[in-house]
Motif scaffolding. Structure first.
Motif, PDB file in Angstrom:
ATOM      1  N   LYS A  74      47.451  84.377  18.733  1.00 42.56           N
ATOM      2  CA  LYS A  74      47.201  85.357  17.682  1.00 42.56           C
ATOM      3  C   LYS A  74      46.417  86.550  18.233  1.00 42.56           C
ATOM      4  N   ILE A  75      46.622  87.694  17.597  1.00 45.02           N
ATOM      5  CA  ILE A  75      45.927  88.911  18.013  1.00 45.02           C
ATOM      6  C   ILE A  75      44.415  88.769  17.824  1.00 45.02           C
ATOM      7  N   THR A  76      43.994  88.057  16.787  1.00 41.11           N
ATOM      8  CA  THR A  76      42.547  87.877  16.571  1.00 41.11           C
ATOM      9  C   THR A  76      41.930  87.069  17.715  1.00 41.11           C
ATOM     10  N   THR A  77      42.650  86.085  18.203  1.00 41.89           N
ATOM     11  CA  THR A  77      42.166  85.292  19.337  1.00 41.89           C
ATOM     12  C   THR A  77      42.098  86.159  20.593  1.00 41.89           C
ATOM     13  N   LYS A  78      43.108  86.981  20.789  1.00 45.26           N
ATOM     14  CA  LYS A  78      43.116  87.879  21.944  1.00 45.26           C
ATOM     15  C   LYS A  78      41.930  88.841  21.897  1.00 45.26           C
ATOM     16  N   LEU A  79      41.637  89.360  20.713  1.00 46.72           N
ATOM     17  CA  LEU A  79      40.507  90.276  20.566  1.00 46.72           C
ATOM     18  C   LEU A  79      39.182  89.573  20.848  1.00 46.72           C
ATOM     19  N   ARG A  80      39.036  88.353  20.372  1.00 49.56           N
ATOM     20  CA  ARG A  80      37.791  87.614  20.617  1.00 49.56           C
ATOM     21  C   ARG A  80      37.603  87.342  22.109  1.00 49.56           C
ATOM     22  N   ILE A  81      38.679  86.998  22.790  1.00 53.20           N
ATOM     23  CA  ILE A  81      38.604  86.775  24.241  1.00 53.20           C
ATOM     24  C   ILE A  81      38.291  88.096  24.946  1.00 53.20           C
ATOM     25  N   SER A  82      38.894  89.184  24.475  1.00 48.91           N
ATOM     26  CA  SER A  82      38.627  90.494  25.053  1.00 48.91           C
ATOM     27  C   SER A  82      37.161  90.874  24.907  1.00 48.91           C
ATOM     28  N   TYR A  83      36.604  90.666  23.721  1.00 44.88           N
ATOM     29  CA  TYR A  83      35.189  90.994  23.516  1.00 44.88           C
ATOM     30  C   TYR A  83      34.276  90.146  24.380  1.00 44.88           C
ATOM     31  N   SER A  84      34.633  88.876  24.551  1.00 43.74           N
ATOM     32  CA  SER A  84      33.748  87.995  25.334  1.00 43.74           C
ATOM     33  C   SER A  84      33.888  88.198  26.837  1.00 43.74           C
ATOM     34  N   ASN A  85      35.014  88.723  27.287  1.00 38.89           N
ATOM     35  CA  ASN A  85      35.226  88.899  28.733  1.00 38.89           C
ATOM     36  C   ASN A  85      35.129  90.346  29.189  1.00 38.89           C
ATOM     37  N   VAL A  86      35.837  91.238  28.528  1.00 37.46           N
ATOM     38  CA  VAL A  86      35.893  92.631  28.968  1.00 37.46           C
ATOM     39  C   VAL A  86      34.675  93.414  28.477  1.00 37.46           C
ATOM     40  N   LYS A  87      34.399  93.338  27.205  1.00 41.33           N
ATOM     41  CA  LYS A  87      33.284  94.103  26.639  1.00 41.33           C
ATOM     42  C   LYS A  87      31.946  93.633  27.210  1.00 41.33           C
ATOM     43  N   ALA A  88      31.805  92.351  27.430  1.00 42.34           N
ATOM     44  CA  ALA A  88      30.561  91.830  28.008  1.00 42.34           C
ATOM     45  C   ALA A  88      30.322  92.384  29.413  1.00 42.34           C
ATOM     46  N   VAL A  89      31.381  92.513  30.196  1.00 41.21           N
ATOM     47  CA  VAL A  89      31.256  93.079  31.549  1.00 41.21           C
ATOM     48  C   VAL A  89      30.907  94.555  31.468  1.00 41.21           C
ATOM     49  N   LEU A  90      31.507  95.257  30.540  1.00 40.80           N
ATOM     50  CA  LEU A  90      31.265  96.688  30.404  1.00 40.80           C
ATOM     51  C   LEU A  90      29.840  96.992  29.972  1.00 40.80           C
ATOM     52  N   ALA A 138      38.527  93.044  34.789  1.00 44.21           N
ATOM     53  CA  ALA A 138      38.523  91.918  33.844  1.00 44.21           C
ATOM     54  C   ALA A 138      39.686  92.040  32.866  1.00 44.21           C
ATOM     55  N   PHE A 139      39.990  93.251  32.408  1.00 46.44           N
ATOM     56  CA  PHE A 139      41.106  93.473  31.494  1.00 46.44           C
ATOM     57  C   PHE A 139      42.429  93.127  32.161  1.00 46.44           C
ATOM     58  N   ILE A 140      42.605  93.562  33.396  1.00 43.37           N
ATOM     59  CA  ILE A 140      43.847  93.297  34.127  1.00 43.37           C
ATOM     60  C   ILE A 140      44.018  91.806  34.390  1.00 43.37           C
ATOM     61  N   MET A 141      42.924  91.104  34.635  1.00 42.87           N
ATOM     62  CA  MET A 141      43.014  89.664  34.894  1.00 42.87           C
ATOM     63  C   MET A 141      43.503  88.888  33.666  1.00 42.87           C
ATOM     64  N   LEU A 142      43.389  89.482  32.498  1.00 44.63           N
ATOM     65  CA  LEU A 142      43.854  88.839  31.265  1.00 44.63           C
ATOM     66  C   LEU A 142      45.273  89.263  30.889  1.00 44.63           C
ATOM     67  N   ARG A 143      46.023  89.791  31.835  1.00 41.58           N
ATOM     68  CA  ARG A 143      47.370  90.308  31.579  1.00 41.58           C
ATOM     69  C   ARG A 143      48.288  89.258  30.947  1.00 41.58           C
ATOM     70  N   LYS A 144      48.244  88.034  31.432  1.00 40.37           N
ATOM     71  CA  LYS A 144      49.104  86.988  30.864  1.00 40.37           C
ATOM     72  C   LYS A 144      48.736  86.708  29.408  1.00 40.37           C
ATOM     73  N   LEU A 145      47.462  86.801  29.102  1.00 37.66           N
ATOM     74  CA  LEU A 145      47.010  86.590  27.723  1.00 37.66           C
ATOM     75  C   LEU A 145      47.578  87.660  26.803  1.00 37.66           C
ATOM     76  N   TRP A 146      47.559  88.910  27.220  1.00 39.23           N
ATOM     77  CA  TRP A 146      48.033  90.002  26.371  1.00 39.23           C
ATOM     78  C   TRP A 146      49.524  89.858  26.081  1.00 39.23           C
ATOM     79  N   ARG A 147      50.267  89.315  27.034  1.00 40.16           N
ATOM     80  CA  ARG A 147      51.732  89.191  26.868  1.00 40.16           C
ATOM     81  C   ARG A 147      52.146  87.918  26.127  1.00 40.16           C
ATOM     82  N   ALA A 148      51.226  86.969  25.969  1.00 38.27           N
ATOM     83  CA  ALA A 148      51.568  85.694  25.315  1.00 38.27           C
ATOM     84  C   ALA A 148      51.823  85.912  23.829  1.00 38.27           C
ATOM     85  N   LYS A 149      53.005  85.564  23.389  1.00 35.13           N
ATOM     86  CA  LYS A 149      53.380  85.767  21.995  1.00 35.13           C
ATOM     87  C   LYS A 149      52.857  84.657  21.087  1.00 35.13           C
ATOM     88  N   GLN A 150      52.554  83.487  21.638  1.00 36.89           N
ATOM     89  CA  GLN A 150      52.101  82.368  20.823  1.00 36.89           C
ATOM     90  C   GLN A 150      50.604  82.422  20.499  1.00 36.89           C
TER      91      GLN A 150
END
Length: 82
Positions: free
Chosen positions: A65-81, A51-63
């Motif tokens: 915000k880091i807070t948005t990236k973290l929220r998406i990470s918690y809802s996708n990666v942490k939920a799976v874990l 799930a983390f690797i599938m979000l690779r484009k998101l992590w590299r997107a500069k436009q």
């Protein structure tokens, strides 16, 4: 499957013995004959890694915000874990 028991008598349903398994998946958790969770933890870590690797484009997107990236990470990666 009989977990952690010394009883070797087969379980029957309508007189027919049921097939025994070493492990099975129930509600996304792997349950094995020994009652251990090591296989389940490994499987969850692998699924979270994918799930983390599938979000690779998101992590590299500069436009984005880091807070948005973290929220998406918690809802996708942490939920799976978990």
């Amino acid at each position: 499957m009989k977990a952690s028991t010394n009883n070797n008598n087969p379980i029957t349903l309508e007189g027919e013995p049921l097939e025994e398994t070493e492990s099975f998946t129930y509600l996304a958790s792997t349950i094995n004959k020994n009652g251990g969770t090591q296989e389940d933890v490994k499987a969850r870590i692998q699924k979270a890694r994918v799930a983390f690797i599938m979000l690779r484009k998101l992590w590299r997107a500069k436009q984005i915000k880091i807070t948005t990236k973290l929220r998406i990470s918690y809802s996708n990666v942490k939920a799976v874990l978990l």
